[in-house]
Write a protein that holds these residues in place. Sequence first.
Motif, PDB file in Angstrom:
ATOM      1  N   ARG A  37      19.103  42.067 -47.000  1.00 14.07           N
ATOM      2  CA  ARG A  37      19.275  42.821 -48.222  1.00 14.07           C
ATOM      3  C   ARG A  37      17.966  43.487 -48.596  1.00 14.07           C
ATOM      4  NH1 ARG A  37      22.289  38.495 -48.122  1.00 14.07           N
ATOM      5  NH2 ARG A  37      20.609  37.111 -48.706  1.00 14.07           N
ATOM      6  N   ILE A  38      17.966  44.215 -49.686  1.00 13.69           N
ATOM      7  CA  ILE A  38      16.740  44.902 -50.103  1.00 13.69           C
ATOM      8  C   ILE A  38      15.665  43.867 -50.366  1.00 13.69           C
ATOM      9  CG2 ILE A  38      15.702  46.344 -51.878  1.00 13.69           C
ATOM     10  CD1 ILE A  38      18.457  47.606 -52.255  1.00 13.69           C
ATOM     11  N   SER A  39      14.572  43.990 -49.624  1.00 13.59           N
ATOM     12  CA  SER A  39      13.558  42.950 -49.720  1.00 13.59           C
ATOM     13  C   SER A  39      12.341  43.378 -50.522  1.00 13.59           C
ATOM     14  CB  SER A  39      13.115  42.548 -48.310  1.00 13.59           C
ATOM     15  OG  SER A  39      12.623  43.674 -47.618  1.00 13.59           O
ATOM     16  N   MET A  40      12.248  44.670 -50.828  1.00  9.45           N
ATOM     17  CA  MET A  40      11.105  45.166 -51.575  1.00  9.45           C
ATOM     18  C   MET A  40      11.603  46.207 -52.573  1.00  9.45           C
ATOM     19  SD  MET A  40       8.515  43.529 -50.377  1.00  9.45           S
ATOM     20  CE  MET A  40       7.115  44.457 -50.987  1.00  9.45           C
ATOM     21  N   PRO A  41      10.771  46.595 -53.536  1.00  8.29           N
ATOM     22  CA  PRO A  41      11.203  47.618 -54.484  1.00  8.29           C
ATOM     23  C   PRO A  41      11.626  48.873 -53.745  1.00  8.29           C
ATOM     24  CG  PRO A  41       9.131  46.618 -55.182  1.00  8.29           C
ATOM     25  CD  PRO A  41       9.410  46.115 -53.815  1.00  8.29           C
ATOM     26  N   ARG A  42      12.641  49.561 -54.274  1.00  9.05           N
ATOM     27  CA  ARG A  42      13.160  50.763 -53.632  1.00  9.05           C
ATOM     28  C   ARG A  42      12.062  51.824 -53.579  1.00  9.05           C
ATOM     29  NH1 ARG A  42      18.187  52.497 -52.703  1.00  9.05           N
ATOM     30  NH2 ARG A  42      19.040  50.823 -53.968  1.00  9.05           N
ATOM     31  N   PRO A  43      11.766  52.392 -52.387  1.00 11.32           N
ATOM     32  CA  PRO A  43      10.715  53.396 -52.291  1.00 11.32           C
ATOM     33  C   PRO A  43      11.157  54.704 -52.917  1.00 11.32           C
ATOM     34  CG  PRO A  43      11.843  53.146 -50.197  1.00 11.32           C
ATOM     35  CD  PRO A  43      12.376  52.076 -51.104  1.00 11.32           C
ATOM     36  N   ALA A  95      14.962  38.910 -60.045  1.00  7.04           N
ATOM     37  CA  ALA A  95      14.703  39.969 -59.068  1.00  7.04           C
ATOM     38  C   ALA A  95      13.204  40.155 -58.861  1.00  7.04           C
ATOM     39  CB  ALA A  95      15.348  41.276 -59.526  1.00  7.04           C
ATOM     40  N   ALA A  96      12.452  40.096 -59.973  1.00  2.00           N
ATOM     41  CA  ALA A  96      10.999  40.238 -59.877  1.00  2.00           C
ATOM     42  C   ALA A  96      10.397  39.071 -59.098  1.00  2.00           C
ATOM     43  CB  ALA A  96      10.393  40.310 -61.280  1.00  2.00           C
TER      44      ALA A  96
END
Length: 352
Positions: free
Chosen positions: A10-16, A93-94
């Motif tokens: 899944r998304i592992s980092m903030p959306r670029p 999430a943070a």
Amino acid sequence: MSHLPPFVGRISMPRPTLARTVSCAVSSTALLSAAFLLPHGVLQAQSAPGRAPSVDVSKLAEIHVAITAVNDSADARQAQAKNKTGEAQHELAAKKRQLITELLKSKGLSDTAYQRQRFVVSTDLGLRAQFDSVVAKLTGAPLPGRIAAPVAPGFVAASALPPGMVGTHIGHVTTSFVDTPEKAGLLPIAFTEAQVASQHAALATRNTTDLAAMKLHAGHVLHAVDPTIVTTGPGKGFGVKRAALGVAQHIELASKESTASPNVKIHSTHIATAARSTATRVDQVIALAKKIQETSDVKEAATLTGQLASLASQLAAGADVNADGRIDWGNGEGGLQQAQEHITLLLAGEKK
């Protein structure tokens, strides 16, 4: 399934940002052009312009498994009733992003480097296979597999056919014919239609107190065996009878070619005979199905549907008419399976 989709987990980092995404995609595409695989799964090169980034597959797999665990744990907490508020979801999430950032840092990778390595592995079949193997060892999950598409009964690849017009005519039987649905071979489409007929003949026997249902399925059988009688239904619209007669016609055309071997001529007779026996059996199926549609007697319809189901199953399997314990291609016994068996024998004989 695969362990690593184009973007792992899944998304592992903030959306670029869009600019960063485009920049990364262009950069990664350029880098891949010079990539090459080394024996131990390390794609060796530094992140210089025009070169692919260095990829340690084992290390990347370990990171992937660890990030998956972080995601799973975070998802479980976010699903709890006490954490359904917007504030709680934001905090979780943070926290997840923080844990993943710390994980990458502990492995000596930046987010950008990690994303690039994922991209390289996801677009290189060799690296991907190594990655999946390492993940399987780490997690105990089975290796992703590839499921081969089932081969239609009666189908033979064009590469297995004899050369010249003999092979062309046999190919019309086994491989492709211009007039059939999806340009299937005549024998494969015969098998397909026979399966539909047998299925609906069997369905007609499920409730022998429902005259309307028996009539309905009898109509479906008619459509599958001869769509000129019933023009709509669950079949392909070609019909067992037309396909079986086409098998007989085109296999005999193969045997009449000047280059046809004795092997082709012998087995063509067997194939054509079994195919014509199938067409004859279709006529019997048609007669029974029509009687079911015409009767107003439930008991009579029930008796006829039992006979129909038995006869429809013989379109493919053939029938042991003389009760000698075997089904031959001749003596009115042969079905589509016997035709297929002798096509196999014919092709094997041509390879000798």
